[in-house]
Scaffold this motif. Sequence first.
Motif, short mmCIF file in Angstrom:
data_model
loop_
_atom_site.label_atom_id
_atom_site.label_comp_id
_atom_site.label_asym_id
_atom_site.label_seq_id
_atom_site.Cartn_x
_atom_site.Cartn_y
_atom_site.Cartn_z
N ASP A 153 18.56 1.19 2.06
CA ASP A 153 19.71 1.16 1.37
C ASP A 153 20.62 2.43 1.88
O ASP A 153 20.09 3.51 1.51
CB ASP A 153 19.66 0.91 -0.19
N PHE A 178 21.97 -0.85 5.02
CA PHE A 178 22.41 -1.68 4.23
C PHE A 178 23.69 -1.30 3.56
O PHE A 178 23.55 -0.31 2.77
CB PHE A 178 21.22 -2.11 2.95
N ASN A 179 24.70 -2.12 3.64
CA ASN A 179 25.95 -1.56 2.98
C ASN A 179 26.16 -0.29 3.13
O ASN A 179 26.22 0.63 2.05
CB ASN A 179 26.06 -2.15 1.48
N VAL A 186 31.10 -0.62 7.86
CA VAL A 186 30.99 -1.84 7.37
C VAL A 186 31.44 -2.99 8.16
O VAL A 186 32.47 -2.82 8.35
CB VAL A 186 31.18 -2.07 5.88
N GLN A 190 32.78 -7.81 4.72
CA GLN A 190 31.65 -7.68 3.87
C GLN A 190 31.96 -6.72 2.66
O GLN A 190 32.72 -5.66 3.05
CB GLN A 190 30.42 -7.18 4.33
N HIS A 192 30.91 -3.89 -0.19
CA HIS A 192 29.66 -3.02 -0.03
C HIS A 192 29.69 -2.00 -1.04
O HIS A 192 28.75 -0.90 -1.16
CB HIS A 192 29.89 -2.32 1.30
N ASP A 197 20.79 -2.53 -1.86
CA ASP A 197 19.48 -3.43 -1.84
C ASP A 197 18.30 -2.67 -2.43
O ASP A 197 17.88 -1.71 -1.83
CB ASP A 197 19.19 -3.31 -0.21
N THR A 267 18.32 -11.34 4.72
CA THR A 267 19.19 -10.14 4.62
C THR A 267 19.54 -9.60 6.00
O THR A 267 20.65 -8.89 6.10
CB THR A 267 18.32 -9.27 3.82
N ASP A 270 22.41 -11.70 7.40
CA ASP A 270 23.51 -11.74 6.48
C ASP A 270 24.48 -10.37 6.62
O ASP A 270 25.51 -10.24 6.44
CB ASP A 270 23.22 -11.55 5.05
N LYS A 271 23.63 -9.08 6.83
CA LYS A 271 24.16 -7.89 7.07
C LYS A 271 24.15 -7.53 8.55
O LYS A 271 24.35 -6.25 8.79
CB LYS A 271 23.44 -6.83 6.34
#
Length: 471
Positions: A153, A178-179, A186, A190, A192, A197, A267, A270-271
């Motif tokens: 994260d 992640f984000n 990004v 999406q 963020h 996460d 995940t 998706d990311k």
Amino acid sequence: MRFTRFFCLWIFIVIGSAVCGCATLPDVSEILEDVPAEGQPPEIVSAKGPLPQAQSKAIIKKIKRFSGVSDIVERQTLALQAVSGRPLVSGNKVTLLVDGPATYAAMLKAIDDAKHDINLETFIYEDDEIGRRFAEAFLKKKAEGVQVNIIYDSVGSKNTPPAFFQQLRGKGINVLEFNPVNPLLVPVGQSHLTQRDHRKVLVVDGSIAFTGGVNISHVYSGRPSGMSGEHERQEMKKEEAKEPWRDTHVRIEGPAVSEFQQLFLETWKDKKGPQLEEKDFFPQLKKQGNEFVQVVGSAPGEQNRITFVMFVAAFLNAQRSIHINTPYFVPDGQTVSALIDAAKRGLDVKIILPEVSDSKLTLSAGHYYYSTLLKAGVKLYERQHVMIHAKTCIVDGVWSTVGSTNMDLWSFLHNNEVNAIIIGSDFASEMETLFENDLKESKEVVIDEWRKRPLFPRIGEWFAHLFRHYL
């Protein structure tokens, strides 16, 4: 670790106000109304596939007979299946891991034995002694031809230099941030800002999974070792002055491991993580033990907020006891009401909370709820001599959960979370023993003494709870 929350709090306070104002939690009582009181049993899946209804019904009946309770086994499982679609999986071996050293030893052993793929998902990955040990282990396996994929994260790992992860990427390890906090990184379309996460998952060869509350950080390992030089000695003194961290993790073998693998890969996709080399991520898994495991993953945007439903439904379905360990306690109204209702029904409701915390604001906001809970008969305890970070719950001596979900609005509304639910008296007995050990090291909060605390802390608690959506 809670210091990362302030990073979000002050940067996203205005935008977050709008987001939190729109985000809502489902009415769990309505969900439970739709669960049949009797008839169709929960779906149970074995290593060979879904079991016939008659066999599933017989298994549930056997668990009820040995545990002496009913609703928490059947209605709780049915409720979670209704909102998550995830089955109860039989044939697993679940090993309880207490604190960082035991957890890291088991994880590193599994990594060292890996043959095909290693998937790690963590909120915090620090560039410290522990982080480097894991990095060395990952690089060793990569050199042996094992695929290594890491999700970390961006906010949780904000103190880790980008060069640390870039070095892993440069040597062939797939790393997904992640984000990212940096909006330029990004992917288009999406969100963020507030979604983090918070999961802690390690899956090795699709056959062994780890989950719980332990991040990749030296705070779980006690006194740092291998340091030298004046700067390092000063850092050691700082660490020795801090309370050690108490946490809980589990190692799972058996068919339920595929549930964790699926969450990780969802995940990753998706990311928009790097394209992964084709691997047998879902090998045929054999029965490894007798534990029943249900894996629940929750993410923002899901209408049912699955881990929130998990906790509140468990409290409403409980018949004898509710024993909770939670480090960050800033509950919503339904959680408070469910705990009060359980205590008034005569259940043994005990919650172990931190005496010290890495977030004083969060600790103070949690104190705001103490009087209401104590007055209703909920027993509260503050763990001494450690920073409690375990996120566990045992209900009726048969239903247990270990995972990443804190009992606060941020976890319920904004985080990717994951919990393993283990149904069975044997594992619950292990959990109860651990809970009793924590109780021995805890001080009970007595309502008469609590009411005598000074006015200034009370004002601080009221003020802190105003920020409950951000803690």
